[in-house]
Design a protein around this motif. Structure first.
Motif, PDB file in Angstrom:
ATOM      1  N   ALA A 224      -3.599 -11.763  -8.994  1.00 55.78           N
ATOM      2  CA  ALA A 224      -2.459 -11.358  -9.824  1.00 55.78           C
ATOM      3  C   ALA A 224      -1.374 -10.709  -8.970  1.00 55.78           C
ATOM      4  O   ALA A 224      -0.176 -10.946  -9.154  1.00 55.78           O
ATOM      5  N   GLN A 225      -1.803  -9.889  -7.998  1.00 54.21           N
ATOM      6  CA  GLN A 225      -0.842  -9.209  -7.132  1.00 54.21           C
ATOM      7  C   GLN A 225      -0.145 -10.190  -6.199  1.00 54.21           C
ATOM      8  O   GLN A 225       1.083 -10.141  -6.042  1.00 54.21           O
TER       9      GLN A 225
ATOM     10  N   ASN B  38       0.825  -1.203   0.000  1.00 49.06           N
ATOM     11  CA  ASN B  38       0.000   0.000   0.000  1.00 49.06           C
ATOM     12  C   ASN B  38       0.864   1.261   0.000  1.00 49.06           C
ATOM     13  O   ASN B  38       0.528   2.262  -0.638  1.00 49.06           O
ATOM     14  N   HIS B  39       2.003   1.223   0.689  1.00 45.71           N
ATOM     15  CA  HIS B  39       2.927   2.362   0.661  1.00 45.71           C
ATOM     16  C   HIS B  39       3.546   2.511  -0.725  1.00 45.71           C
ATOM     17  O   HIS B  39       3.784   3.620  -1.197  1.00 45.71           O
ATOM     18  N   THR B  40       3.821   1.383  -1.363  1.00 40.64           N
ATOM     19  CA  THR B  40       4.425   1.417  -2.697  1.00 40.64           C
ATOM     20  C   THR B  40       3.499   2.084  -3.699  1.00 40.64           C
ATOM     21  O   THR B  40       3.947   2.881  -4.541  1.00 40.64           O
ATOM     22  N   THR B  41       2.214   1.781  -3.635  1.00 41.56           N
ATOM     23  CA  THR B  41       1.269   2.431  -4.556  1.00 41.56           C
ATOM     24  C   THR B  41       1.108   3.909  -4.219  1.00 41.56           C
ATOM     25  O   THR B  41       0.904   4.732  -5.119  1.00 41.56           O
ATOM     26  N   LEU B  42       1.222   4.274  -2.940  1.00 45.49           N
ATOM     27  CA  LEU B  42       1.197   5.695  -2.576  1.00 45.49           C
ATOM     28  C   LEU B  42       2.367   6.449  -3.203  1.00 45.49           C
ATOM     29  O   LEU B  42       2.272   7.637  -3.496  1.00 45.49           O
ATOM     30  N   ALA B  43       3.484   5.740  -3.409  1.00 43.01           N
ATOM     31  CA  ALA B  43       4.663   6.349  -4.029  1.00 43.01           C
ATOM     32  C   ALA B  43       4.555   6.406  -5.553  1.00 43.01           C
ATOM     33  O   ALA B  43       5.482   6.883  -6.215  1.00 43.01           O
ATOM     34  N   GLY B  44       3.453   5.897  -6.096  1.00 39.45           N
ATOM     35  CA  GLY B  44       3.241   5.970  -7.541  1.00 39.45           C
ATOM     36  C   GLY B  44       3.742   4.772  -8.307  1.00 39.45           C
ATOM     37  O   GLY B  44       3.871   4.838  -9.539  1.00 39.45           O
ATOM     38  N   HIS B  45       4.035   3.675  -7.614  1.00 38.10           N
ATOM     39  CA  HIS B  45       4.521   2.464  -8.271  1.00 38.10           C
ATOM     40  C   HIS B  45       3.440   1.371  -8.237  1.00 38.10           C
ATOM     41  O   HIS B  45       2.484   1.450  -7.472  1.00 38.10           O
ATOM     42  N   GLU B  46       3.652   0.346  -9.057  1.00 37.23           N
ATOM     43  CA  GLU B  46       2.846  -0.860  -8.914  1.00 37.23           C
ATOM     44  C   GLU B  46       3.113  -1.490  -7.547  1.00 37.23           C
ATOM     45  O   GLU B  46       4.206  -1.341  -6.977  1.00 37.23           O
ATOM     46  N   ALA B  47       2.136  -2.220  -7.020  1.00 32.31           N
ATOM     47  CA  ALA B  47       2.241  -2.753  -5.660  1.00 32.31           C
ATOM     48  C   ALA B  47       3.488  -3.601  -5.443  1.00 32.31           C
ATOM     49  O   ALA B  47       4.101  -3.569  -4.368  1.00 32.31           O
ATOM     50  N   VAL B  48       3.898  -4.373  -6.457  1.00 36.22           N
ATOM     51  CA  VAL B  48       5.025  -5.299  -6.298  1.00 36.22           C
ATOM     52  C   VAL B  48       6.374  -4.628  -6.556  1.00 36.22           C
ATOM     53  O   VAL B  48       7.431  -5.231  -6.316  1.00 36.22           O
ATOM     54  N   HIS B  49       6.374  -3.382  -7.003  1.00 40.31           N
ATOM     55  CA  HIS B  49       7.605  -2.704  -7.447  1.00 40.31           C
ATOM     56  C   HIS B  49       8.697  -2.698  -6.376  1.00 40.31           C
ATOM     57  O   HIS B  49       9.841  -3.104  -6.616  1.00 40.31           O
ATOM     58  N   ASP B  50       8.365  -2.224  -5.169  1.00 39.70           N
ATOM     59  CA  ASP B  50       9.387  -2.111  -4.124  1.00 39.70           C
ATOM     60  C   ASP B  50       9.836  -3.471  -3.615  1.00 39.70           C
ATOM     61  O   ASP B  50      10.967  -3.625  -3.138  1.00 39.70           O
TER      62      ASP B  50
END
Length: 236
Positions: free
Chosen positions: A113-114, A67-79
Protein backbone atom coordinates in the motif's frame (compact mmCIF):
# COMPACT_ATOMS: atom_id res chain seq x y z
CA UNK A 1 21.19 32.80 14.03
CA UNK A 2 21.45 29.07 13.36
CA UNK A 3 19.06 29.31 10.39
CA UNK A 4 20.94 32.36 9.09
CA UNK A 5 24.22 30.46 9.30
CA UNK A 6 22.80 27.37 7.60
CA UNK A 7 21.40 29.50 4.77
CA UNK A 8 24.76 31.24 4.39
CA UNK A 9 26.48 27.87 4.01
CA UNK A 10 23.96 26.76 1.37
CA UNK A 11 24.47 30.01 -0.54
CA UNK A 12 28.21 29.46 -0.48
CA UNK A 13 27.67 25.97 -1.88
CA UNK A 14 25.45 27.31 -4.67
CA UNK A 15 27.99 30.00 -5.51
CA UNK A 16 30.84 27.45 -5.53
CA UNK A 17 28.86 25.15 -7.85
CA UNK A 18 28.26 27.99 -10.30
CA UNK A 19 31.93 28.93 -10.38
CA UNK A 20 32.98 25.31 -10.96
CA UNK A 21 30.30 24.58 -13.58
CA UNK A 22 28.65 21.97 -11.36
CA UNK A 23 25.28 21.05 -12.91
CA UNK A 24 23.90 18.36 -10.59
CA UNK A 25 20.76 19.00 -8.53
CA UNK A 26 21.18 20.17 -4.92
CA UNK A 27 18.96 18.17 -2.55
CA UNK A 28 17.92 18.68 1.08
CA UNK A 29 16.57 15.80 3.17
CA UNK A 30 14.04 16.83 5.86
CA UNK A 31 14.34 15.13 9.25
CA UNK A 32 12.66 16.20 12.51
CA UNK A 33 15.25 14.80 14.95
CA UNK A 34 18.34 12.59 15.30
CA UNK A 35 21.06 13.32 16.09
CA UNK A 36 19.52 16.47 17.64
CA UNK A 37 16.22 16.29 19.50
CA UNK A 38 14.94 19.06 17.19
CA UNK A 39 16.10 20.04 13.71
CA UNK A 40 15.02 23.02 11.63
CA UNK A 41 14.40 20.99 8.47
CA UNK A 42 11.55 19.25 10.33
CA UNK A 43 9.51 18.15 7.33
CA UNK A 44 8.94 19.04 3.67
CA UNK A 45 6.72 22.05 4.38
CA UNK A 46 9.17 23.48 6.92
CA UNK A 47 12.14 22.96 4.61
CA UNK A 48 10.38 24.60 1.66
CA UNK A 49 9.47 27.58 3.87
CA UNK A 50 13.15 27.88 4.86
CA UNK A 51 14.23 27.84 1.21
CA UNK A 52 11.65 30.53 0.35
CA UNK A 53 12.70 32.70 3.29
CA UNK A 54 16.34 32.71 2.23
CA UNK A 55 15.80 32.95 -1.56
CA UNK A 56 17.19 29.45 -2.11
CA UNK A 57 14.05 27.85 -3.50
CA UNK A 58 15.28 27.90 -7.12
CA UNK A 59 18.48 26.04 -6.26
CA UNK A 60 17.23 23.09 -4.19
CA UNK A 61 14.82 20.19 -4.39
CA UNK A 62 14.02 17.68 -1.66
CA UNK A 63 15.14 14.12 -1.11
CA UNK A 64 12.36 12.58 0.94
CA UNK A 65 12.95 9.67 3.30
CA UNK A 66 9.60 8.16 4.37
CA UNK A 67 11.07 7.03 7.72
CA UNK A 68 11.87 10.68 8.50
CA UNK A 69 8.33 11.65 7.50
CA UNK A 70 6.81 9.23 10.01
CA UNK A 71 9.20 10.55 12.68
CA UNK A 72 7.65 13.97 12.01
CA UNK A 73 4.20 12.53 12.78
CA UNK A 74 2.95 12.20 9.20
CA UNK A 75 1.97 9.27 7.03
CA UNK A 76 4.98 7.90 5.12
CA UNK A 77 3.85 9.34 1.76
CA UNK A 78 2.90 12.78 3.16
CA UNK A 79 6.17 14.64 2.46
CA UNK A 80 6.46 13.01 -0.97
CA UNK A 81 3.07 14.46 -1.88
CA UNK A 82 3.93 17.90 -0.45
CA UNK A 83 7.27 18.08 -2.26
CA UNK A 84 5.72 16.95 -5.53
CA UNK A 85 2.82 19.42 -5.32
CA UNK A 86 5.35 22.27 -5.17
CA UNK A 87 7.50 20.80 -7.96
CA UNK A 88 10.30 20.05 -5.51
CA UNK A 89 10.44 16.25 -5.33
CA UNK A 90 13.97 15.52 -6.47
CA UNK A 91 14.58 12.03 -5.11
CA UNK A 92 13.33 9.45 -2.60
CA UNK A 93 15.19 7.38 -0.02
CA UNK A 94 13.00 4.33 -0.44
CA UNK A 95 12.77 2.97 3.07
CA UNK A 96 10.21 2.80 5.84
CA UNK A 97 10.22 2.72 9.62
CA UNK A 98 8.51 1.34 12.69
CA UNK A 99 5.86 3.92 13.56
CA UNK A 100 5.77 2.72 17.19
CA UNK A 101 9.39 3.78 17.70
CA UNK A 102 10.71 7.31 17.98
CA UNK A 103 13.89 6.88 15.97
CA UNK A 104 15.13 6.18 12.47
CA UNK A 105 15.08 2.39 11.85
CA UNK A 106 15.59 2.37 8.05
CA UNK A 107 13.52 -0.74 7.33
CA UNK A 108 13.33 -2.19 3.84
CA UNK A 109 9.96 -1.13 2.30
CA UNK A 110 7.74 -4.22 2.12
CA UNK A 111 4.30 -2.58 2.43
CA UNK A 112 2.52 -2.70 -0.94
CA UNK A 113 0.00 0.00 0.00
CA UNK A 114 2.85 2.37 0.85
CA UNK A 115 4.94 1.68 -2.25
CA UNK A 116 1.85 2.04 -4.45
CA UNK A 117 1.04 5.41 -2.87
CA UNK A 118 4.62 6.59 -3.43
CA UNK A 119 4.72 5.47 -7.06
CA UNK A 120 1.33 7.07 -7.72
CA UNK A 121 2.87 10.44 -6.82
CA UNK A 122 5.92 9.78 -9.02
CA UNK A 123 3.65 8.85 -11.95
CA UNK A 124 1.47 11.93 -11.48
CA UNK A 125 4.51 14.22 -11.70
CA UNK A 126 5.75 12.46 -14.84
CA UNK A 127 8.61 10.56 -13.21
CA UNK A 128 11.93 11.93 -11.96
CA UNK A 129 13.93 14.59 -13.77
CA UNK A 130 16.72 14.06 -11.24
CA UNK A 131 17.34 11.45 -8.58
CA UNK A 132 15.28 8.29 -8.21
CA UNK A 133 14.64 5.59 -5.61
CA UNK A 134 17.66 5.19 -3.34
CA UNK A 135 17.79 2.37 -0.81
CA UNK A 136 18.72 3.75 2.62
CA UNK A 137 17.90 0.52 4.45
CA UNK A 138 19.30 -1.96 6.94
CA UNK A 139 18.39 -5.54 7.72
CA UNK A 140 16.94 -6.22 11.16
CA UNK A 141 19.20 -7.29 14.03
CA UNK A 142 17.93 -10.85 13.93
CA UNK A 143 18.70 -11.10 10.18
CA UNK A 144 22.27 -12.33 10.63
CA UNK A 145 23.00 -14.27 7.44
CA UNK A 146 24.71 -12.63 4.42
CA UNK A 147 21.82 -13.59 2.13
CA UNK A 148 19.46 -11.47 4.23
CA UNK A 149 21.00 -8.32 2.74
CA UNK A 150 20.23 -9.63 -0.76
CA UNK A 151 16.72 -10.68 0.25
CA UNK A 152 16.02 -7.26 1.71
CA UNK A 153 17.04 -5.42 -1.47
CA UNK A 154 15.32 -7.89 -3.79
CA UNK A 155 12.10 -7.89 -1.79
CA UNK A 156 12.02 -4.09 -1.56
CA UNK A 157 12.70 -3.67 -5.29
CA UNK A 158 9.94 -6.17 -6.05
CA UNK A 159 7.57 -4.31 -3.74
CA UNK A 160 8.26 -0.99 -5.49
CA UNK A 161 7.96 -2.60 -8.93
CA UNK A 162 4.60 -4.09 -7.99
CA UNK A 163 3.59 -0.76 -6.46
CA UNK A 164 4.40 0.93 -9.78
CA UNK A 165 2.20 -1.54 -11.64
CA UNK A 166 -0.66 -1.06 -9.20
CA UNK A 167 -0.33 2.74 -9.36
CA UNK A 168 -0.26 2.65 -13.18
CA UNK A 169 -3.42 0.52 -13.21
CA UNK A 170 -5.18 2.96 -10.88
CA UNK A 171 -4.14 5.88 -13.06
CA UNK A 172 -5.17 4.09 -16.27
CA UNK A 173 -8.66 3.24 -15.02
CA UNK A 174 -9.13 6.62 -13.35
CA UNK A 175 -11.74 5.44 -10.85
CA UNK A 176 -10.19 7.05 -7.77
CA UNK A 177 -9.38 10.20 -9.75
CA UNK A 178 -12.97 10.60 -10.88
CA UNK A 179 -14.22 9.98 -7.33
CA UNK A 180 -11.87 12.65 -6.01
CA UNK A 181 -12.96 15.09 -8.72
CA UNK A 182 -16.60 14.49 -7.81
CA UNK A 183 -15.89 15.04 -4.14
CA UNK A 184 -14.51 18.55 -4.75
CA UNK A 185 -16.65 19.41 -7.78
CA UNK A 186 -18.33 22.48 -6.27
CA UNK A 187 -15.01 24.33 -6.18
CA UNK A 188 -15.14 24.52 -9.97
CA UNK A 189 -18.89 24.46 -10.67
CA UNK A 190 -20.01 26.98 -8.05
CA UNK A 191 -19.20 30.59 -9.07
CA UNK A 192 -17.96 31.54 -5.59
CA UNK A 193 -15.88 28.39 -5.28
CA UNK A 194 -14.15 29.18 -8.54
CA UNK A 195 -13.52 32.80 -7.41
CA UNK A 196 -12.02 31.61 -4.13
CA UNK A 197 -9.64 29.26 -5.95
CA UNK A 198 -8.54 32.10 -8.23
CA UNK A 199 -7.96 34.38 -5.23
CA UNK A 200 -10.61 36.81 -6.43
CA UNK A 201 -13.22 36.47 -3.64
CA UNK A 202 -13.56 38.66 -0.56
CA UNK A 203 -14.50 37.67 2.96
CA UNK A 204 -17.67 39.77 2.63
CA UNK A 205 -18.73 37.74 -0.42
CA UNK A 206 -18.29 34.55 1.55
CA UNK A 207 -20.44 35.91 4.39
CA UNK A 208 -23.24 36.94 2.04
CA UNK A 209 -23.08 33.61 0.24
CA UNK A 210 -23.41 31.72 3.53
CA UNK A 211 -26.39 33.88 4.55
CA UNK A 212 -28.17 33.37 1.23
CA UNK A 213 -27.61 29.61 1.10
CA UNK A 214 -28.43 28.83 4.71
CA UNK A 215 -27.34 25.61 6.36
CA UNK A 216 -25.30 23.58 3.86
CA UNK A 217 -26.42 20.13 2.82
CA UNK A 218 -24.28 17.41 4.31
CA UNK A 219 -22.58 15.30 1.64
CA UNK A 220 -20.74 12.14 2.55
CA UNK A 221 -16.99 12.05 1.97
CA UNK A 222 -17.27 8.30 1.26
CA UNK A 223 -14.00 7.55 3.05
CA UNK A 224 -14.77 3.86 3.37
CA UNK A 225 -15.65 3.60 -0.33
CA UNK A 226 -12.31 5.20 -1.27
CA UNK A 227 -10.51 2.64 0.88
CA UNK A 228 -12.51 -0.25 -0.61
CA UNK A 229 -11.71 0.85 -4.17
CA UNK A 230 -8.03 1.25 -3.32
CA UNK A 231 -7.92 -2.22 -1.78
CA UNK A 232 -9.54 -3.68 -4.90
CA UNK A 233 -6.62 -2.36 -6.95
CA UNK A 234 -4.04 -3.42 -4.37
CA UNK A 235 -5.23 -6.91 -3.55
CA UNK A 236 -7.96 -7.78 -6.05
Amino acid sequence: KECDHMAAMYKMAVDYAKRKGYKAQFLLEPKPREPSKHQYDYDAQTTLAFLHEYDLIDHFKLNIEPNHTTLAGHEAVHDIIIASEYGKLGSIDSNTGDTLLGWDTDNFPMDLAQTTAVMAVVLDQGGFATGGLNFDCKVRRESVEPEDLFLGHIGAMDCYALGLRKAAKMKEEGVLKSMLTERYLSWSTDPLGAKIEKGEASLEECVEYAKSKGEPQKISGKQELFEMVRNRFLYG
